[in-house]
Write a protein that holds these residues in place. Structure first.
Motif, short mmCIF file in Angstrom:
data_model
loop_
_atom_site.label_atom_id
_atom_site.label_comp_id
_atom_site.label_asym_id
_atom_site.label_seq_id
_atom_site.Cartn_x
_atom_site.Cartn_y
_atom_site.Cartn_z
N GLN A 23 -6.25 21.08 -50.25
CA GLN A 23 -6.60 20.61 -51.59
C GLN A 23 -7.83 21.35 -52.11
O GLN A 23 -7.87 21.77 -53.27
N LEU A 24 -8.81 21.52 -51.23
CA LEU A 24 -10.04 22.22 -51.60
C LEU A 24 -9.73 23.66 -52.00
O LEU A 24 -10.25 24.16 -52.99
N GLN A 25 -8.87 24.31 -51.23
CA GLN A 25 -8.53 25.70 -51.54
C GLN A 25 -7.79 25.80 -52.87
O GLN A 25 -8.06 26.73 -53.65
N ARG A 26 -6.90 24.87 -53.16
CA ARG A 26 -6.16 24.90 -54.43
C ARG A 26 -7.13 24.78 -55.62
O ARG A 26 -7.03 25.52 -56.60
N VAL A 27 -8.08 23.84 -55.52
CA VAL A 27 -9.05 23.66 -56.59
C VAL A 27 -9.95 24.89 -56.71
O VAL A 27 -10.28 25.34 -57.81
N SER A 28 -10.35 25.43 -55.57
CA SER A 28 -11.24 26.60 -55.57
C SER A 28 -10.56 27.81 -56.21
O SER A 28 -11.17 28.53 -57.01
N GLU A 70 -18.30 18.45 -56.17
CA GLU A 70 -17.87 19.25 -55.02
C GLU A 70 -16.88 20.35 -55.41
O GLU A 70 -15.98 20.16 -56.20
N HIS A 71 -17.10 21.52 -54.83
CA HIS A 71 -16.27 22.73 -54.90
C HIS A 71 -16.06 23.30 -56.31
O HIS A 71 -15.07 23.99 -56.54
N THR A 72 -16.95 23.04 -57.25
CA THR A 72 -16.78 23.68 -58.56
C THR A 72 -17.75 24.83 -58.76
O THR A 72 -17.61 25.58 -59.72
N VAL A 73 -18.77 24.97 -57.94
CA VAL A 73 -19.65 26.13 -57.97
C VAL A 73 -19.33 27.03 -56.78
O VAL A 73 -19.01 28.20 -56.92
N ILE A 74 -19.42 26.45 -55.59
CA ILE A 74 -18.98 27.16 -54.38
C ILE A 74 -17.69 26.51 -53.92
O ILE A 74 -17.58 25.28 -53.86
N GLY A 75 -16.69 27.32 -53.62
CA GLY A 75 -15.40 26.81 -53.15
C GLY A 75 -15.07 27.35 -51.77
O GLY A 75 -15.88 28.05 -51.15
N MET A 76 -13.88 27.05 -51.31
CA MET A 76 -13.41 27.51 -50.01
C MET A 76 -12.04 28.17 -50.19
O MET A 76 -11.09 27.51 -50.61
N ILE A 77 -11.96 29.47 -49.90
CA ILE A 77 -10.72 30.21 -50.04
C ILE A 77 -10.44 30.97 -48.75
O ILE A 77 -11.29 31.72 -48.26
N ALA A 81 -16.30 30.38 -47.52
CA ALA A 81 -16.98 29.92 -48.73
C ALA A 81 -17.09 31.06 -49.73
O ALA A 81 -17.27 32.22 -49.34
N GLU A 82 -16.96 30.73 -51.02
CA GLU A 82 -17.03 31.75 -52.05
C GLU A 82 -17.62 31.15 -53.32
O GLU A 82 -17.36 29.99 -53.66
N LEU A 83 -18.46 31.93 -54.01
CA LEU A 83 -19.02 31.50 -55.29
C LEU A 83 -17.94 31.64 -56.35
O LEU A 83 -17.67 32.73 -56.84
N GLU A 88 -22.23 28.72 -63.45
CA GLU A 88 -22.72 27.35 -63.30
C GLU A 88 -23.87 27.25 -62.31
O GLU A 88 -24.55 26.23 -62.23
N CYS A 89 -24.09 28.30 -61.52
CA CYS A 89 -25.14 28.26 -60.50
C CYS A 89 -26.49 28.48 -61.17
O CYS A 89 -26.67 29.45 -61.91
N ILE A 90 -27.46 27.59 -60.90
CA ILE A 90 -28.78 27.75 -61.49
C ILE A 90 -29.86 27.86 -60.42
O ILE A 90 -31.03 27.60 -60.68
N GLY A 91 -29.47 28.28 -59.23
CA GLY A 91 -30.45 28.70 -58.23
C GLY A 91 -31.17 27.61 -57.47
O GLY A 91 -32.33 27.77 -57.13
N HIS A 92 -30.51 26.49 -57.16
CA HIS A 92 -31.16 25.47 -56.35
C HIS A 92 -31.56 26.01 -54.97
O HIS A 92 -32.60 25.69 -54.44
N GLY A 93 -30.67 26.83 -54.39
CA GLY A 93 -30.94 27.37 -53.07
C GLY A 93 -30.61 26.42 -51.93
O GLY A 93 -30.83 26.74 -50.76
N ALA A 94 -30.07 25.23 -52.26
CA ALA A 94 -29.75 24.26 -51.21
C ALA A 94 -28.64 24.77 -50.30
O ALA A 94 -28.58 24.42 -49.12
N CYS A 95 -27.77 25.61 -50.84
CA CYS A 95 -26.66 26.13 -50.05
C CYS A 95 -27.17 27.01 -48.91
O CYS A 95 -26.67 26.94 -47.77
N LYS A 96 -28.17 27.83 -49.17
CA LYS A 96 -28.73 28.70 -48.14
C LYS A 96 -29.37 27.87 -47.02
O LYS A 96 -29.19 28.15 -45.84
N THR A 97 -30.09 26.84 -47.43
CA THR A 97 -30.75 25.98 -46.44
C THR A 97 -29.74 25.27 -45.57
O THR A 97 -29.95 25.09 -44.36
N ALA A 98 -28.61 24.87 -46.17
CA ALA A 98 -27.61 24.10 -45.43
C ALA A 98 -26.73 24.95 -44.52
O ALA A 98 -26.12 24.42 -43.58
#
Length: 432
Positions: A23-28, A70-77, A81-83, A88-98
């Motif tokens: 489902q995640l891949q289809r949305v992504s 979920e999965h509207t900025v970074i998705g899974m294909i 993971a893929e941007l 829509e990305c405004i540079g929170h940087g939380a993804c790098k930390t996680a």
């Protein structure tokens, strides 16, 4: 039999997990395709670049992204993971930390669009020793990140730079936006001798937002105050909170005072303002990138009916207004004006709003559907007259009856000012 008892829940979990991933891949994939078709493939500022070799497909970055569902900025294909929605990305940087695999690097600009950024060390010091840069000028437009940068910059100044001697200040902070406000509170908590100057009012760039603008923030930590859990608020509510903090802490800010020049004087600096001169051991530049608005350079632009930001949409009710630009500020201005009863036209030279957020594009589309807003893509202003504006759209001339023009074409990095004090600027083309 006891093995079956353990196996059944495991099989159910694996099956459920497989369904969720599909489902995640289809949305992504759908989101990525929509991004490509709409031409919104360029990120606005700081954004992640994901190394598919290092990525283990755990999805931690997707769950960490606080800006969108979920999965509207970074998705899974295909398990990576893929941007999928860069604009829509405004540079929170939380993804790098996680990310547990260190597969994400945060960069400015892209191969197609460069971003001018002053050179700074990890401690926010420029190539000119003693001059520090934090917040939007350094590429951090997000309120939470700017607040943190301002705090960290003063922390570095307090621990790494000499204090002022005699009547000389320890620090001059230029700007009272998110970074400057946080830096001022940190300087106060460390008992530094400092002065904060702001060319307009408390809030800096936030003060310049249109009335009623929704400001998206994430929980942040303000020096002295502590944790601030604001997740969705208006410009007015945020400024009211900051004013309350200023009054409670006794923080003093010299508003309506512009910095005109900064000159080295031995081991310290002379900061010349519109109201006098200050001497300090260090200077922190916490100003915005749009202090100088980008102009169109067309005849009639110097008339009084042309402005470069929208403060109060209601003052234009029932007027014929042209908004020029394709970023969030332009779309917000056009939608707000249409909602207040103005007759609005929105001119943009591109064929898609590549730098605007989804919610702003939706507001514009709704106004267009209601007949309250005329959308002029692939158009350029050629001249501004007292009662009309001349444009060209797809090589065809247009004459629009007009009472006011709002140019929201972004701002120019104060490169000349930075060069005058010796600060080096580099263009980032998808680099950290």
């Amino acid at each position: 039999m006891e093995y079956i008892a353990y196996a059944i829940p495991l099989i159910i979990f694996v099956a459920w997990y497989g369904v969720r991933r599909r489902q995640l891949q289809r949305v992504s994939i759908a989101t990525r395709q929509e991004t490509i078709e709409s031409g919104l493939t360029e990120p606005a500022s700081l954004h992640p670049v994901i190394d598919p070799v290092k990525c283990i497909g755990c999805g931690s970055c997707i769950k960490a992204c606080p800006e969108m569902p979920e999965h509207t900025v970074i998705g899974m294909i295909r398990g990576k993971a893929e941007l999928v929605s860069p604009s829509e990305c405004i540079g929170h940087g939380a993804c790098k930390t996680a990310c547990p695999a260190d597969a994400i690097q945060l960069v400015f600009g892209s191969a197609k669009r460069g971003v001018d950024i002053p050179k700074v060390t990890p401690y926010f010091e420029s190539n000119v020793g003693g001059i520090f840069i934090a917040g939007e000028l350094g590429g951090m437009g997000l309120i939470r990140n700017a607040i943190e940068q301002g705090r960290q910059a003063v922390e570095a100044i307090a621990s790494r730079r000499p204090r002022g001697k005699g009547e000389e200040l320890d620090l001059v902070i230029v700007g009272a936006g998110p970074a400057g406000f946080s830096a001022s509170l940190e300087a106060m908590s460390r008992k530094l001798r400092f002065v904060t100057v702001e060319q307009e009012s408390l809030g800096g760039c936030v003060f310049q937002y249109p009335r009623g603008k929704i400001v998206m923030t994430q929980p942040a930590t303000l020096p002295i105050v502590g944790a601030v859990r604001i997740t969705l608020t208006t410009k007015e509510e945020l400024l009211k909170f900051w004013l309350d903090v200023q009054q409670r802490t006794g923080l003093k800010i010299r508003c309506n005072e512009r910095v005109d020049a900064i000159q080295r004087d031995g081991n310290s600096f002379r900061v010349r303002t519109s109201k006098g001169e200050l001497r300090a051991a260090s200077v922190l530049l916490a100003v915005g990138r749009r202090g100088t608005p980008r102009k169109l350079g067309v005849p009639g632009e110097d008339t009084s009916k042309v402005v470069y930001r929208l403060i109060d949409p209601e003052q234009y009710a029932r007027q014929r207004v042209l908004v020029v630009g394709g970023g969030d500020s332009a779309l917000e201005a056009a939608a707000s004006l249409a909602e207040c009863g103005a007759k609005v036209a929105l001119s943009y030279r591109g064929d898609a709003f590549q730098r605007a957020k989804t919610r702003n594009r939706q507001r514009v589309n709704e106004s267009v559907q209601k007949g309250a807003l005329q959308l002029l893509l692939k158009s350029e202003v050629k001249a501004i007259a007292a009662d009309r504006v001349a444009l060209v759209q797809n090589e065809r001339g247009l004459q629009l009856p007009n009472d006011a023009v709002i140019i929201s074409a972004g701002g120019i990095l104060p490169t000349d000012f930075l060069k005058s004090i010796g600060v080096e600027v580099e263009t980032k083309w998808g680099t950290a």
